[in-house]
Write an enzyme that holds these catalytic residues in place. Structure first.
Site, PDB file in Angstrom:
ATOM      1  N   GLY A   1       0.816  -1.190   0.000  1.00  0.00           N
ATOM      2  CA  GLY A   1       0.000   0.000   0.000  1.00  0.00           C
ATOM      3  C   GLY A   1       0.854   1.246   0.000  1.00  0.00           C
ATOM      4  O   GLY A   1       1.987   1.230   0.483  1.00  0.00           O
ATOM      5  N   GLU A   2       0.316   2.301  -0.527  1.00  0.00           N
ATOM      6  CA  GLU A   2       1.026   3.572  -0.593  1.00  0.00           C
ATOM      7  C   GLU A   2       1.377   4.061   0.803  1.00  0.00           C
ATOM      8  O   GLU A   2       2.347   4.752   1.002  1.00  0.00           O
ATOM      9  CB  GLU A   2       0.141   4.602  -1.312  1.00  0.00           C
ATOM     10  CG  GLU A   2       0.817   5.908  -1.588  1.00  0.00           C
ATOM     11  CD  GLU A   2       1.833   5.852  -2.723  1.00  0.00           C
ATOM     12  OE1 GLU A   2       2.421   6.903  -3.006  1.00  0.00           O
ATOM     13  OE2 GLU A   2       2.056   4.784  -3.315  1.00  0.00           O
TER      14      GLU A   2
END
Length: 174
Positions: free
Chosen positions: A1-2
Site C-alpha cells: 500500500g502507498e
C-alpha cells in the site's frame, strides 16, 4: 500500500471507507487479516533489499521493449514519483495491469513510450482488458491469452507495438 501496509484487503463497502487507508491510485482500501503496517523506510528497505518476488503496477504507457512509464504526464503537477522506480528496479517480477486503450482511443502499448520512463526493459508480463502478453528475451512480447470478447485483429488494430501471437493462445475466462 502507498501508506505502508503489507496485506491489503478488498475495496471497502460504501459508507465504510477510511480516507487514511489508500492505495497508490489514491483509492480507499481495507486491511486483510494478518496485515502489518510499516514505515516508509522499511518499505523501501524491502524493495531495495530485493525481498519482493513480484511487483504489480498500473501504467500510462508500455513499450514493446518492456519499458514502463507510469509516474507523470508532462505538464501536470505531481507530488512525487513515489516508489515505482524502486519497485521496477528491485529485481522482482514486474507485472503491469492496465487498460489496453487510453482515453479517446489513444494507444498505450507502443513501440516507444512518449512520456518519461519509470523503468527500462523491466516488464515481465503485461495484462490488459484485451489480453495477456509475456515478455520473452529473444522474442519480445508474446500474446499468450486473449479476452473472450476480443480478437487478435482487434488487438493488432489498437497496438502499435510489435508483438507475436503464441501458437498456444488461450482464451481468458469471462
Amino acid at each position: 500500500g502507498e501508506n505502508g501496509i503489507v496485506g491489503m484487503g478488498p475495496y471497502p463497502k460504501k459508507g465504510q471507507e477510511d480516507a487514511d487507508l489508500i492505495n497508490a491510485g489514491k483509492e480507499t482500501i481495507t486491511e486483510a487479516i494478518g496485515h502489518s503496517h510499516n514505515r516508509s523506510s522499511d518499505a523501501f528497505g524491502m524493495m531495495r533489499g530485493k525481498h519482493l518476488h513480484m511487483t504489480m503496477l498500473g501504467s500510462l504507457q508500455v513499450s514493446e521493449t518492456g519499458d514502463i512509464a507510469n509516474w507523470i504526464i508532462p505538464g501536470q503537477k505531481v507530488k512525487g514519483m513515489g516508489g515505482a522506480m524502486d519497485l521496477v528496479t528491485c529485481g522482482s517480477r514486474v507485472v503491469v495491469v492496465m487498460e489496453h486503450v487510453g482515453p479517446g482511443g489513444t494507444a498505450k502499448f507502443l513501440p516507444k513510450c512518449t512520456i518519461p520512463l519509470t523503468g527500462k526493459g523491466c516488464i515481465s508480463t503485461l495484462i490488459t482488458d484485451m489480453g495477456v502478453f509475456e515478455y520473452k528475451d529473444k522474442e519480445g512480447f508474446v500474446l499468450t491469452e486473449i479476452a473472450s470478447d476480443a480478437t487478435v485483429e482487434q488487438i493488432k488494430k489498437f497496438t502499435p507495438a510489435k508483438f507475436s501471437v503464441s501458437p498456444d493462445l488461450k482464451k481468458m475466462d469471462a
